[in-house]
Design a protein around this motif. Structure first.
Motif, PDB file in Angstrom:
ATOM      1  N   ILE A   1     -21.557 -41.155 -14.511  1.00 43.36           N
ATOM      2  CA  ILE A   1     -20.960 -40.306 -13.482  1.00 43.36           C
ATOM      3  C   ILE A   1     -19.479 -40.639 -13.353  1.00 43.36           C
ATOM      4  CG2 ILE A   1     -20.831 -39.925 -10.977  1.00 43.36           C
ATOM      5  CD1 ILE A   1     -23.850 -40.094 -10.880  1.00 43.36           C
ATOM      6  N   LEU A   2     -18.646 -39.624 -13.290  1.00 46.91           N
ATOM      7  CA  LEU A   2     -17.234 -39.802 -12.979  1.00 46.91           C
ATOM      8  C   LEU A   2     -17.060 -39.519 -11.490  1.00 46.91           C
ATOM      9  CD1 LEU A   2     -14.484 -40.394 -14.439  1.00 46.91           C
ATOM     10  CD2 LEU A   2     -14.102 -37.924 -14.334  1.00 46.91           C
ATOM     11  N   ASN A   3     -16.925 -40.587 -10.701  1.00 41.34           N
ATOM     12  CA  ASN A   3     -16.769 -40.412  -9.264  1.00 41.34           C
ATOM     13  C   ASN A   3     -15.466 -39.711  -8.929  1.00 41.34           C
ATOM     14  OD1 ASN A   3     -19.204 -41.813  -8.576  1.00 41.34           O
ATOM     15  ND2 ASN A   3     -18.148 -43.742  -8.975  1.00 41.34           N
ATOM     16  N   ASP A   4     -14.427 -40.059  -9.670  1.00 42.96           N
ATOM     17  CA  ASP A   4     -13.096 -39.479  -9.507  1.00 42.96           C
ATOM     18  C   ASP A   4     -12.323 -39.811 -10.774  1.00 42.96           C
ATOM     19  OD1 ASP A   4     -10.869 -38.262  -8.474  1.00 42.96           O
ATOM     20  OD2 ASP A   4     -10.599 -39.625  -6.790  1.00 42.96           O
ATOM     21  N   PHE A   5     -11.161 -39.228 -10.946  1.00 43.46           N
ATOM     22  CA  PHE A   5     -10.359 -39.591 -12.100  1.00 43.46           C
ATOM     23  C   PHE A   5     -10.157 -41.104 -12.118  1.00 43.46           C
ATOM     24  CE2 PHE A   5      -8.322 -35.212 -11.487  1.00 43.46           C
ATOM     25  CZ  PHE A   5      -9.139 -34.627 -12.441  1.00 43.46           C
ATOM     26  N   GLY A   6     -10.430 -41.728 -13.250  1.00 42.48           N
ATOM     27  CA  GLY A   6     -10.241 -43.168 -13.373  1.00 42.48           C
ATOM     28  C   GLY A   6     -11.253 -44.000 -12.629  1.00 42.48           C
TER      29      GLY A   6
ATOM     30  N   LEU B   1     -32.580 -40.611 -10.548  1.00 39.92           N
ATOM     31  CA  LEU B   1     -31.580 -40.438  -9.500  1.00 39.92           C
ATOM     32  C   LEU B   1     -30.259 -39.897 -10.031  1.00 39.92           C
ATOM     33  CD1 LEU B   1     -32.238 -43.707  -7.467  1.00 39.92           C
ATOM     34  CD2 LEU B   1     -33.160 -41.421  -7.079  1.00 39.92           C
ATOM     35  N   HIS B   2     -30.234 -39.522 -11.296  1.00 38.33           N
ATOM     36  CA  HIS B   2     -28.982 -39.096 -11.922  1.00 38.33           C
ATOM     37  C   HIS B   2     -28.717 -37.613 -11.684  1.00 38.33           C
ATOM     38  CE1 HIS B   2     -25.673 -38.921 -14.641  1.00 38.33           C
ATOM     39  NE2 HIS B   2     -26.289 -38.130 -15.507  1.00 38.33           N
ATOM     40  N   PHE B   3     -27.440 -37.296 -11.398  1.00 39.73           N
ATOM     41  CA  PHE B   3     -26.972 -35.917 -11.390  1.00 39.73           C
ATOM     42  C   PHE B   3     -26.339 -35.624 -12.748  1.00 39.73           C
ATOM     43  CE2 PHE B   3     -26.820 -36.780  -6.776  1.00 39.73           C
ATOM     44  CZ  PHE B   3     -27.507 -35.671  -6.301  1.00 39.73           C
ATOM     45  N   PRO B   4     -26.804 -34.619 -13.484  1.00 36.59           N
ATOM     46  CA  PRO B   4     -26.267 -34.375 -14.820  1.00 36.59           C
ATOM     47  C   PRO B   4     -24.818 -33.919 -14.789  1.00 36.59           C
ATOM     48  CG  PRO B   4     -27.760 -32.619 -14.178  1.00 36.59           C
ATOM     49  CD  PRO B   4     -27.866 -33.671 -13.121  1.00 36.59           C
ATOM     50  N   SER B   5     -24.197 -33.948 -15.968  1.00 36.00           N
ATOM     51  CA  SER B   5     -22.760 -33.658 -16.062  1.00 36.00           C
ATOM     52  C   SER B   5     -22.419 -32.252 -15.589  1.00 36.00           C
ATOM     53  CB  SER B   5     -22.296 -33.857 -17.506  1.00 36.00           C
ATOM     54  OG  SER B   5     -22.997 -33.011 -18.386  1.00 36.00           O
ATOM     55  N   MET B   6     -23.289 -31.281 -15.823  1.00 34.90           N
ATOM     56  CA  MET B   6     -23.002 -29.923 -15.374  1.00 34.90           C
ATOM     57  C   MET B   6     -22.906 -29.868 -13.859  1.00 34.90           C
ATOM     58  SD  MET B   6     -25.007 -26.341 -16.220  1.00 34.90           S
ATOM     59  CE  MET B   6     -24.930 -26.567 -17.982  1.00 34.90           C
ATOM     60  N   TYR B   7     -23.766 -30.600 -13.170  1.00 36.75           N
ATOM     61  CA  TYR B   7     -23.681 -30.682 -11.705  1.00 36.75           C
ATOM     62  C   TYR B   7     -22.357 -31.304 -11.286  1.00 36.75           C
ATOM     63  CZ  TYR B   7     -24.302 -32.592  -7.020  1.00 36.75           C
ATOM     64  OH  TYR B   7     -24.120 -32.931  -5.707  1.00 36.75           O
ATOM     65  N   GLN B   8     -21.918 -32.333 -12.014  1.00 40.88           N
ATOM     66  CA  GLN B   8     -20.673 -33.007 -11.670  1.00 40.88           C
ATOM     67  C   GLN B   8     -19.494 -32.038 -11.728  1.00 40.88           C
ATOM     68  OE1 GLN B   8     -20.242 -36.953 -13.572  1.00 40.88           O
ATOM     69  NE2 GLN B   8     -22.418 -36.817 -14.105  1.00 40.88           N
ATOM     70  N   ASP B   9     -19.491 -31.128 -12.703  1.00 39.96           N
ATOM     71  CA  ASP B   9     -18.457 -30.093 -12.750  1.00 39.96           C
ATOM     72  C   ASP B   9     -18.654 -29.078 -11.627  1.00 39.96           C
ATOM     73  OD1 ASP B   9     -17.123 -31.089 -15.000  1.00 39.96           O
ATOM     74  OD2 ASP B   9     -18.440 -30.024 -16.383  1.00 39.96           O
ATOM     75  N   PHE B  10     -19.889 -28.717 -11.390  1.00 38.10           N
ATOM     76  CA  PHE B  10     -20.193 -27.680 -10.410  1.00 38.10           C
ATOM     77  C   PHE B  10     -19.694 -28.063  -9.016  1.00 38.10           C
ATOM     78  CE2 PHE B  10     -23.083 -25.702  -7.311  1.00 38.10           C
ATOM     79  CZ  PHE B  10     -22.964 -24.363  -7.656  1.00 38.10           C
TER      80      PHE B  10
ATOM     81  N   LEU C   1     -22.361 -37.163  -5.331  1.00 39.98           N
ATOM     82  CA  LEU C   1     -22.249 -38.150  -6.396  1.00 39.98           C
ATOM     83  C   LEU C   1     -22.128 -39.568  -5.871  1.00 39.98           C
ATOM     84  CD1 LEU C   1     -19.888 -36.247  -8.844  1.00 39.98           C
ATOM     85  CD2 LEU C   1     -22.351 -36.536  -8.981  1.00 39.98           C
ATOM     86  N   SER C   2     -21.379 -39.788  -4.818  1.00 40.78           N
ATOM     87  CA  SER C   2     -21.173 -41.165  -4.352  1.00 40.78           C
ATOM     88  C   SER C   2     -22.423 -41.765  -3.774  1.00 40.78           C
ATOM     89  CB  SER C   2     -20.063 -41.192  -3.285  1.00 40.78           C
ATOM     90  OG  SER C   2     -20.449 -40.428  -2.157  1.00 40.78           O
ATOM     91  N   GLY C   3     -23.402 -40.934  -3.425  1.00 39.96           N
ATOM     92  CA  GLY C   3     -24.638 -41.466  -2.850  1.00 39.96           C
ATOM     93  C   GLY C   3     -25.857 -41.168  -3.701  1.00 39.96           C
ATOM     94  N   SER C   4     -25.641 -41.064  -5.039  1.00 34.97           N
ATOM     95  CA  SER C   4     -26.729 -40.605  -5.895  1.00 34.97           C
ATOM     96  C   SER C   4     -27.679 -41.701  -6.322  1.00 34.97           C
ATOM     97  CB  SER C   4     -26.143 -39.935  -7.146  1.00 34.97           C
ATOM     98  OG  SER C   4     -25.394 -40.849  -7.890  1.00 34.97           O
TER      99      SER C   4
END
Length: 328
Positions: A134-139, A263-272, A324-327
């Motif tokens: 998961i990318l929580n934020d840039f960097g 408990l993972h959110f997939p990458s498409m959700y992360q973009d969404f 994402l931060s609480g996944s």
């Protein structure tokens, strides 16, 4: 080997940091996204790494824009979004050399043809990564799952394993990427695409963790199976054999969501949830195109593609909640 990782998103950082910190390899990061590059440079060329939301710590990285980069890597690893790759390759083109190897382990399909414009077939390695990140934020990247968990698979576009591929896989093994190799190039790539056509798109529309999908006890037989069947029918019509049977794919869909990364959110959700375009056209939409190009139809894949785009459009009326931060 010296590596250049193009794209400092979730998977680019995962691969690059593991190669650098665990395998002890020389790694440069090239980040074409201005906001991400500025954020990381503003942090003193540090990225923050955690695992399962614990032990967040800074790691120094060598990071550049495509125009700034002057290095000469042996291996380029591309982890861009499909819709960003073409422009990024154009920006990097002056740095490509005939001896260099290109590894593309991106989500979806469409990148291999773009890489072929710059690299010979015997220098292109396709791959897939079943590694939750998961990318929580840039960097700010979060490795999901226990250390040395997840797996990846690779194949040479030329159909023949080279000495360079062997050396790269040895480095990937040392980096805990748990690689395997197959001479079945398209079968290797489509195994992940077909999996994502179920898990990524459905979890994104319902803003759900992968394990949550199985709370509907008919998820596998009534939702996953029609999508998997259409995908395998399309592959069969195109003369492509996957590494797994369709029955094995359904078992994997259930097992990964239930036991590996529930408990993972997939990458498409992360973009969404970050109001970015999703890659659904390069996953479900690509499968529908493959079917139609070979005299078949994949109406469920096409319908899911359109539903994801509808969900994207509805964000202006019902903004998604970033979980994402609480996944975990």
């Amino acid at each position: 080997m010296k590596y250049a990782v193009v794209g400092a998103g979730a998977m680019g950082l995962r691969y690059g940091l593991l190669l650098q910190e665990v395998a002890g390899q020389s790694v440069d990061f090239i980040e074409p996204t201005k906001a991400s590059l500025e954020k990381i440079k503003g942090q003193g060329e540090l990225v923050f790494q955690s695992r399962d939301h614990q032990d967040k710590h800074p790691v120094f990285v060598n990071i550049y824009s495509p125009e700034e980069y002057t290095g000469e890597p042996d291996v380029w690893i591309f982890f861009m979004k499909q819709m960003q790759l073409g422009e990024t390759l154009t920006r990097l083109a002056p740095h490509f050399m005939a001896h260099q190897v290109a590894v593309g382990a991106m989500n979806g399909m469409g990148h291999i043809e773009k890489l072929q414009s710059y690299f010979d077939d015997d220098k292109i390695i396709g791959g897939t990564a079943m590694i939750a990140t998961i990318l929580n934020d840039f960097g700010d990247v979060d490795f999901i799952g226990k250390e040395n968990s997840g797996r990846s698979a690779y194949s040479n576009l030329s159909g023949q394993k080279t000495a360079e591929t062997k050396a790269i896989l040895e480095d990937f093994q040392a980096a805990h990427l748990n690689p395997s190799y197959s001479d079945n190039f398209m079968g290797t790539l489509l195994t992940k695409v077909f999996f994502n056509a179920v898990e990524n798109s459905i979890a994104t529309m319902f803003q759900a963790r992968m394990g949550d999908l199985l709370s509907y006890d008919q998820f596998v037989p009534t939702i996953a199976k029609p999508l998997v069947d259409e995908a395998y029918d399309a592959a069969q019509a195109a003369g492509i054999t996957l590494l797994e049977t369709r029955e094995e794919m359904l078992v994997q869909v259930d097992y990964v969501a239930r036991e590996v990364v529930p408990l993972h959110f997939p990458s498409m959700y992360q973009d969404f949830v970050k109001n970015r375009p999703t890659e659904v056209d390069y996953i479900n939409g690509w499968i529908a195109d493959l079917a139609e190009a070979n005299g078949r139809s994949a109406p469920t894949q096409r319908f899911i593609t359109n539903l994801v785009h509808l969900a994207e459009a509805m964000r202006q009326f019902n903004p998604p909640i970033n979980q994402l931060s609480g996944s975990n």
